[in-house]
Scaffold this active site. Structure first.
Site, short mmCIF file in Angstrom:
data_model
loop_
_atom_site.label_atom_id
_atom_site.label_comp_id
_atom_site.label_asym_id
_atom_site.label_seq_id
_atom_site.Cartn_x
_atom_site.Cartn_y
_atom_site.Cartn_z
N ASP A 169 0.83 -1.21 0.00
CA ASP A 169 0.00 0.00 0.00
C ASP A 169 0.86 1.26 0.00
OD1 ASP A 169 -2.44 1.27 -0.14
OD2 ASP A 169 -3.26 0.36 1.67
N ASP A 223 -9.79 4.13 -3.81
CA ASP A 223 -10.52 2.97 -3.27
C ASP A 223 -11.93 2.89 -3.84
OD1 ASP A 223 -8.28 2.62 -1.77
OD2 ASP A 223 -9.29 2.65 0.17
C1 GLA Z 1 -5.90 1.69 1.42
C2 GLA Z 1 -6.07 0.70 0.27
C3 GLA Z 1 -7.26 -0.20 0.56
C4 GLA Z 1 -7.03 -0.95 1.86
C5 GLA Z 1 -6.78 0.05 2.98
C6 GLA Z 1 -6.34 -0.64 4.27
O1 GLA Z 1 -6.99 2.55 1.50
O2 GLA Z 1 -6.24 1.37 -0.93
O3 GLA Z 1 -7.45 -1.13 -0.51
O4 GLA Z 1 -5.94 -1.81 1.72
O5 GLA Z 1 -5.75 0.97 2.64
O6 GLA Z 1 -6.03 0.25 5.28
#
Ligand code: GLA
Length: 543
Positions: A169, A223
């Site tokens: 991430d 997301d």
């Molecule tokens: C980010 C990622 C998500 C998830 C969250 C977890 O937002 O893009 O897909 O993994 O972190 O904290």
């Protein structure tokens, strides 16, 4: 101890750490895959888009050993594993807030009482693979220890635990994202364990321009959430980036929201669009409570076959206007997958032609409707009345092209998952075989990609050297040594003594003339690791 812990413990075994660096033959893999993008990461993984499940969209921070193991069990028993979903991925919040005194990552003992290596053993015993989550900064997005500056130590930990996939991430980093991600890429490679590398870059830093050299997939968007508008935004961003994707390197518009609140029609649209874009198919719902409708969407083998097509081309927009989209994805063997997508809230007719979607001139074309399971024929026009928010998805095959995959009925989902794993994965039933009466001819290339004291990883390419398509295949061979297959990917492998039978998982069950499929496996050996030589495709000896 919770009820499943004893089972998990009994399955625990020392995680396999490869002692030799993987020697991956890019040329052979390019042959298997049809093509490989320039400068793609040469770890030999994800030659077709990864498929699996991740907890984040359904559980957020409430991940646990029992959720992961019960989901893995359900994937093995529900038909998901047989359909190709083989990664079981743990997202953020699995960690303890602090590293240990030696700087090692530690799993939260409340959520993972048996530890990650035990979960990996459990998942591997079901014939599935385990993914985990980390971050290229000082802390993960949820605030747990990040991997920045600890790349090799953490990669070694993951390899020792038996991890097969890392989602990396983008939170709390120092801005040198490309370098940090490449440090983890190199650290993973140095472990010698094949670990699929997935970047969660949210479409920042033009990640698609350097993604293929760094990782097997990269997020192209922020997301996703379980709404039609969020899904639509991710589709529109990702569909523009087709030129950057190919075998081993995929644009990722984020995990699926099927089953999480959109309508069935919208869920089917997401599944079709993701498959048309050769996107990773990572289910993101609570599978243990998923409805039969959700399962039948996720298990549409016709659509999965488009996603997993070995040519590995991401579909592109033929036209997009007023919320009506036409997409085309060339497939191995000469067919084209066409999606007619109606973004609007009322039904509309969407039209294109065989020529416009890139098909050569032909007397007629077969239109296989991949959701309705019906077949019609056209001289060229491709048109349908498409309900609000829906897709009509066709595999369009010009007359004269030998074979189209036979739609496989979706398996009936098992209603009640149990915590008892099946230690021996059950092989799928062998598909029926047909070469239309023509003589079958085949060549097999077996390469040992990595070998160490007691273990090995092998890749096998099966090419159809005949003039007719092979419709359904099994490959038999005998190990000359004492090898035992422990894990396989892209096929089902069953072993009895030295005799091995490999069967297609379904999505690559048709091998067109001149085309090839590939699969791989990891195994153990004691006295001798000599490559097999006598291969039989549907009973016919290959050269
Ligand atoms: C980010 C990622 C998500 C998830 C969250 C977890 O937002 O893009 O897909 O993994 O972190 O904290």
């Amino acid at each position: 101890m919770e009820p499943g812990a004893a089972i998990a413990k009994s399955l625990r075994h020392p995680a396999a750490v490869l002692a030799a660096a993987a020697v991956l033959l890019l040329a052979a893999l390019a042959l298997a895959a049809g093509r490989t993008p320039a400068q793609a990461l040469s770890n030999g993984l994800a030659l077709t888009p990864p498929m699996g499940w991740n907890d984040w969209n359904a559980y957020g921070c409430n991940v646990s050993e029992s959720v992961v193991e019960q989901t893995a069990q359900y994937m093995a028993s529900s038909g998901m594993k047989a359909a190709g979903y083989d990664y079981v991925n743990i997202d953020d919040c699995w960690l303890k807030p602090q590293r240990d005194a030696s700087g090692n990552l530690v799993a939260d003992p409340t959520k993972f009482p048996d530890g990650i290596a035990a979960v990996a053993a459990y998942v591997h015993a079901l014939g599935l693979k385990l993914g985990i989550y980390e971050d290229d900064g000082t802390a993960t997005c949820a605030g747990f220890p990040g991997s920045l500056g600890h790349e090799q130590q953490d990669a070694n930990t993951f390899a020792a635990w038996g991890i097969d996939y890392l989602k990396y991430d983008n939170c709390n980093n120092n801005g040198n994202i490309e370098q940090s991600d490449q440090a983890m890429r190199d650290a993973l490679a140095a472990t010698g364990r094949p670990i699929l590398f997935s970047l969660s870059e949210w479409g920042q830093n033009n990640v698609w321009t350097w993604g293929a050299q760094t990782a097997n997939m990269w997020r192209t968007t922020g997301d996703i959430s379980a709404s039609f508008s969020s899904m639509l935004a991710n589709f529109h961003a990702n569909v523009q980036l087709a030129q950057y994707a190919g075998p081993g390197a995929w644009n990722d518009p984020d995990m699926l929201e099927i089953g999480n609140g959109m309508t069935t029609t919208q869920d089917e649209s997401e599944f079709s669009l993701w498959a048309e874009m050769a996107a990773p198919l990572i289910a993101g719902t609570n599978l243990r409570t998923a409805s039969a409708t959700t399962m039948s969407t996720l298990l549409n083998q016709n659509v999965i076959a488009v996603d997993q097509d070995p040519l590995g081309k991401q579909g592109t927009e033929v036209s997009s206007s007023g919320g009506l989209d036409v997409l085309a994805k060339p497939l191995q063997g000469g067919a084209v997958a066409v999606v007619l997508f109606n973004e609007n809230n009322s039904a509309a007719t969407i039209s294109t032609t065989a020529a416009a979607v890139g098909l050569p001139a032909a007397a007629s074309y077969t239109l296989s409707d991949l959701w309705a399971n019906t077949t019609t024929s056209t001289a060229g026009p491709i048109s349908a009345n498409v309900p609000a928010n829906a897709v009509v998805m066709y595999r369009v095959t010009p007359a004269g092209v030998a074979s189209t995959p036979t739609p496989t009925p979706s398996p009936t989902p098992t209603a009640t998952p149990t915590r008892t794993p099946s230690p021996t994965p059950t092989p799928s039933p062998s598909p029926t075989s047909s070469t239309g009466g023509a003589a079958l001819a085949c060549t097999v290339t077996y390469s040992t990609q990595s070998q160490w004291a007691g273990g090995f990883v092998a890749n096998v390419i099966v090419a159809n050297a005949g003039t007719a398509g092979v419709n359904g295949w099994t490959l038999g061979f005998t190990f000359p040594g004492d090898q035992k297959v422990t894990t396989a990917w892209n096929a089902t492998v069953a072993q009895s003594g030295a005799s091995v039978t490999v069967a297609s998982l379904g999505y690559d069950s048709v091998i067109s003339p001149g085309a090839s499929i590939s699969f791989g496996f990891q195994g153990t050996w004691n006295a001798s690791d000599v490559a097999p030589t006598s291969f039989r495709l549907n009973g016919t000896a290959c050269t």
